[in-house]
Design a protein around this motif. Structure first.
Motif, short mmCIF file in Angstrom:
data_model
loop_
_atom_site.label_atom_id
_atom_site.label_comp_id
_atom_site.label_asym_id
_atom_site.label_seq_id
_atom_site.Cartn_x
_atom_site.Cartn_y
_atom_site.Cartn_z
N THR A 76 65.07 40.65 51.73
CA THR A 76 63.89 40.04 51.06
C THR A 76 63.81 40.50 49.99
O THR A 76 63.19 39.92 48.52
CB THR A 76 62.51 40.77 51.71
N GLU A 77 65.06 41.23 49.34
CA GLU A 77 65.46 41.01 47.80
C GLU A 77 65.66 40.27 47.33
O GLU A 77 66.63 39.46 47.52
CB GLU A 77 66.74 42.37 47.48
N HIS A 78 65.26 40.07 46.31
CA HIS A 78 66.18 38.94 45.17
C HIS A 78 66.86 39.00 44.42
O HIS A 78 67.11 39.99 43.72
CB HIS A 78 65.19 37.54 44.45
N ASP A 221 66.31 34.30 42.10
CA ASP A 221 65.28 34.50 42.09
C ASP A 221 65.67 34.51 43.58
O ASP A 221 63.94 33.85 43.87
CB ASP A 221 64.83 33.60 41.14
N LYS A 222 66.91 33.87 44.59
CA LYS A 222 66.83 34.01 46.09
C LYS A 222 66.68 35.55 46.20
O LYS A 222 67.51 35.56 45.99
CB LYS A 222 67.27 32.34 46.13
N GLU A 223 65.60 34.66 48.08
CA GLU A 223 65.90 35.94 48.65
C GLU A 223 67.66 35.95 49.90
O GLU A 223 68.76 35.57 49.06
CB GLU A 223 65.02 36.18 49.81
#
Length: 307
Positions: A76-78, A221-223
Motif C-alpha cells: 500500500t506504499e505510494h 503517488d500510486k500504490e
C-alpha cells in the motif's frame, strides 16, 4: 509362646489377605500408578530444564534485539519523488515513450559518442544546477551500490514483486549492498556522469517492472500494488495475442493449401493436354508414313510394265 502365636496369627492373616480376589489387581493398579507418576514427573523436569536452557540462549538483553525492526515493503506504499519536498526539481530529460510524438521522442534521446539512446528513465535536476539529496522512492533492499565508469555511482533497490528502482549519476552513496531502506531514506546525492553530460548535475531515476522500464512520472503517488496488478494484467492480455497469432498461422496455412489446389489442378490439366498433343502428333506421323509407303508402292507398279 505368645510371640509365636502372634507371628503365626500375622502370617495367617497375610495368607488370608493374599487369597482375596481383589488383592493382586489392587497391587497391579497401585504399581502402575506409581510408575506413571514417576514418568510424568521426569517429563516435567525435562521440559523445565529445556525451557531454562532456551531462556539462557535467547536472552532479551541479547545485542541482536537492540537493532530497530525494519518494516518490509508494504504493497500500500505510494511512490514518492526521490527528492525532498522543499527541493524544487525539474525534469531535465523526460522518459522516452514509444507512443509520444516525434518531437517529444527527439527530446528524450541521450547522445553519447555520437550515438543517440532512448532515455529509460527521467533525469531530475535543480534550476540552479546544484546537487540535492536523493531519497528512496519506496522501501526495499539495496541490491547494487557501486561506482560505474559510465553512469557514475549507482544504487538499485528491489521492492519485491519484480519492481525495482534505479538511482544513477550519484556523486556519493550512503548505502551498501544488502541494506534495507525505508521510504524517503537518504541513499546519496545527485551528481554527474559520463553517459549524459548534457544534463549536468542530475539524478537519473528509473522504475522497472520485471526488467522493463516504466515512466517514473506515471507511477508517482500510486500504490505499489497498482503497478504489480498492471503487470499481471499485461501478462494475461499476452495470452490471447499468442492464441490469435497461432490462429493467423493456421489461417495462412489453410490459404496456402487452398491456393496450391488450383495450381495442382492446372498443372495436371496441362500434363493431360500435353499427352493428348503428343498422341495426335504420333498419329499424324503414322499416317504420313503410311501415305509415303503407298506412294512408293504405286511408283514400283508403274515401273514394272516398262520392264
Amino acid at each position: 509362646m505368645r510371640e509365636e502365636e502372634k507371628q503365626t496369627s500375622g502370617q495367617s492373616k497375610w495368607k488370608q489377605l493374599t487369597k482375596k480376589r481383589w488383592f493382586y489387581p489392587a497391587v497391579y493398579l497401585a504399581s502402575a500408578a506409581v510408575i506413571l507418576t514417576s514418568v510424568f514427573w521426569m517429563q516435567d523436569n525435562a521440559l523445565e530444564e529445556a525451557q531454562d536452557a532456551q531462556n539462557e540462549d535467547f536472552s532479551v538483553n541479547d545485542p541482536m534485539f537492540d537493532e530497530d525492526a525494519v518494516e518490509v515493503t508494504n504493497s500500500t506504499e505510494h511512490f514518492v519523488m526521490p527528492a525532498r519536498e522543499d527541493v524544487a526539481v525539474i525534469v531535465a530529460k523526460d522518459f522516452y515513450e514509444a507512443s509520444a510524438s516525434q518531437e517529444e521522442q527527439e527530446e528524450a534521446l541521450v547522445m553519447h559518442n555520437n550515438t543517440y539512446y532512448p532515455n529509460t528513465g527521467v533525469d531530475l535536476a535543480t534550476e540552479n544546477g546544484e546537487s540535492f539529496e536523493v531519497l528512496a522512492a519506496l522501501s526495499g533492499t539495496v541490491t547494487r551500490a557501486e561506482k560505474d565508469d559510465l553512469f557514475g555511482n549507482v544504487v538499485e533497490v528491489d521492492h519485491g514483486e519484480g519492481v525495482e528502482t534505479y538511482y544513477h549519476s550519484l556523486s556519493e552513496v550512503q548505502v551498501q549492498e544488502g541494506d534495507t531502506v525505508k521510504q524517503s531514506d537518504v541513499i546519496g546525492s545527485a551528481g554527474q556522469n559520463e553517459f549524459n553530460q548534457e544534463s549536468g548535475v542530475h539524478l537519473h531515476f528509473e522504475v522497472r517492472k520485471d526488467g522493463e522500464p516504466i515512466n517514473p512520472l506515471s507511477v508517482i503517488d500510486k500504490e505499489l500494488a497498482v503497478l504489480v496488478e498492471s503487470g499481471m494484467n499485461k501478462e494475461d492480455e499476452s495470452v490471447p495475442e499468442e492464441q490469435s497469432s497461432e490462429e493467423d498461422a493456421d489461417n495462412r496455412e489453410e490459404n496456402e493449401d487452398s491456393a496450391s489446389e488450383p495450381a495442382d489442378e492446372e498443372s495436371s490439366n496441362e500434363e493431360d493436354q500435353q499427352e493428348e498433343n503428343e498422341e495426335e502428333l504420333f498419329e499424324e506421323q503414322d499416317e504420313n508414313s503410311d501415305a509415303s509407303s503407298s506412294d512408293d508402292e504405286r511408283d514400283e507398279e508403274e515401273e514394272d510394265p516398262d520392264q
